[in-house]
Scaffold this active site. Sequence first.
Site, mmCIF file in Angstrom:
data_model
loop_
_atom_site.group_PDB
_atom_site.id
_atom_site.type_symbol
_atom_site.label_atom_id
_atom_site.label_comp_id
_atom_site.label_asym_id
_atom_site.label_seq_id
_atom_site.Cartn_x
_atom_site.Cartn_y
_atom_site.Cartn_z
ATOM 1 N N TYR A 1 0.817 -1.222 0.000
ATOM 2 C CA TYR A 1 0.000 0.000 0.000
ATOM 3 C C TYR A 1 0.850 1.271 0.000
ATOM 4 C CZ TYR A 1 -4.458 -2.396 0.623
ATOM 5 O OH TYR A 1 -5.578 -3.162 0.432
ATOM 6 N N LYS B 1 3.779 -15.037 4.365
ATOM 7 C CA LYS B 1 4.103 -15.990 3.302
ATOM 8 C C LYS B 1 5.624 -16.079 3.266
ATOM 9 C CE LYS B 1 2.926 -18.549 -0.298
ATOM 10 N NZ LYS B 1 2.116 -19.771 -0.243
ATOM 11 N N ASP C 1 -2.010 -18.646 2.832
ATOM 12 C CA ASP C 1 -2.922 -19.535 2.093
ATOM 13 C C ASP C 1 -3.539 -20.567 3.034
ATOM 14 O OD1 ASP C 1 -0.333 -20.557 2.316
ATOM 15 O OD2 ASP C 1 -0.284 -21.443 0.310
ATOM 16 N N ASP D 1 -5.908 -7.031 4.374
ATOM 17 C CA ASP D 1 -7.066 -6.587 3.583
ATOM 18 C C ASP D 1 -7.861 -7.794 3.104
ATOM 19 O OD1 ASP D 1 -8.725 -4.842 2.013
ATOM 20 O OD2 ASP D 1 -7.596 -5.531 0.256
ATOM 21 N N ASP E 1 -11.758 -9.587 4.607
ATOM 22 C CA ASP E 1 -12.996 -9.818 3.836
ATOM 23 C C ASP E 1 -13.434 -11.272 4.011
ATOM 24 O OD1 ASP E 1 -13.199 -7.221 2.914
ATOM 25 O OD2 ASP E 1 -13.362 -7.766 0.794
HETATM 26 C C1 IPM Z 1 -10.505 -1.760 3.167
HETATM 27 C C2 IPM Z 1 -10.715 -1.373 1.743
HETATM 28 C C3 IPM Z 1 -9.600 -0.424 1.318
HETATM 29 C C4 IPM Z 1 -8.273 -1.153 1.486
HETATM 30 C C5 IPM Z 1 -9.729 0.121 -0.112
HETATM 31 C C6 IPM Z 1 -11.065 0.802 -0.331
HETATM 32 C C7 IPM Z 1 -8.589 1.049 -0.468
HETATM 33 O O1 IPM Z 1 -10.771 -2.485 0.919
HETATM 34 O O2 IPM Z 1 -10.522 -0.869 4.033
HETATM 35 O O3 IPM Z 1 -10.314 -2.947 3.440
HETATM 36 O O4 IPM Z 1 -7.845 -1.862 0.571
HETATM 37 O O5 IPM Z 1 -7.664 -1.004 2.542
HETATM 38 MN MN MN Z 2 -10.654 -4.351 2.011
#
Ligand code: IPM
Ligand code: MN
Length: 339
Positions: free
Chosen positions: A130, A181, A214, A238, A242
């Site tokens: 990032y 990793k 993984d 990140d 999710d």
């Molecule tokens: C998150 C989002 C952000 C990230 C994006 C929108 C830049 O996916 O906060 O997880 O990748 O950090």
């Molecule tokens: Mn995200």
Amino acid sequence: MSSYRVAVMGGDGIGPEVLDETLKVIAAAGVTLDTTTYELGAAHYLKTGEVLPDSVLEELRGHDAILLGAIGAEVGSTAVPAGLLERGLLLRMRFALDLYINLRPFQGVPGSLAAGCDFVVIRENTEGTYAGEGGFLRQGTPFEVATQGSVNTRHGVERCVRYAFELAQSRPEKHLTLVHKTNVLTFAGDLWQRTVAEVAPGFPEVTWDYNHVDAACIYLVENPGRYDVIVTDNLFGDILTDLAGAVAGGIGYAASANLNPDRTGPSMFEPVHGAAHDIAGENLANPIAAIHSGALMLDFLGEKEAAGRVLVATKEFIESPHPSDLGTTAIGDAIAERL
Ligand code: IPM
Ligand code: MN
């Protein structure tokens, strides 16, 4: 009771409506906020061409915290260049305000794969891929080269790892898992692994182990209960959060805190979900991720008792029988009433 200066950025899509419920619940918990509203995000950019003016960034520094709804243009829209708002607004705040911890707690809701589980992901929030290191060479030619580096500093990794150990120490299980990793990313992985091994003796009560990222994806689905605190780099964090959101009941429950633990600037609190333009304005959004993010804000501001009550009220609401199609405002009302 003190009042806190909070910058409120509803943003796009469902962002403003989930923040309305968050503010309603915070008021019901008895905490007074002195709010400043900022119109930022895709809609604001399309209207004005502004992403995050320097003057606004400076004003943000004068606040105790930032509450963010969601930032993003409609899926498929080409009016906002890819990455402009992410880099120019969200990541700019994370970097400029040194919000180096992205804390994402997960409590599996009933019926989810992680039902009854409780774990936290600590994602390094200011480095890794990032950081934006890289570029193009011979762009647009058949010999084009694109590089995207990962920045890992000892300082950046260590402050994140220390935070994760401190958190693990404060929790009943006292267990930390480093996710990386190391078998392929042998330079960055080595730095992370050495840092964890060197910090660990300072936390003798905390047990720790290591998972490749993984494998962690399998374990998160098959046995999420094995985790207590996960510490990992920016990109792995990140992706993993999710997945963790889906496993714990859906992204509508996933909260996050972008923290500057040194308090040299305001911390920022936002639900993990995006703008969801397809359901915006229809009273269909789940405000629980935003409300939980608001509780994380109260906790960080020192309102521990109020934060705890919001979390209990939210948990009780989730576990109580209620119609599955309850609207955004009704969910906010139900949680506020419990307070
Ligand atoms: C998150 C989002 C952000 C990230 C994006 C929108 C830049 O996916 O906060 O997880 O990748 O950090
Ligand atoms: Mn995200």
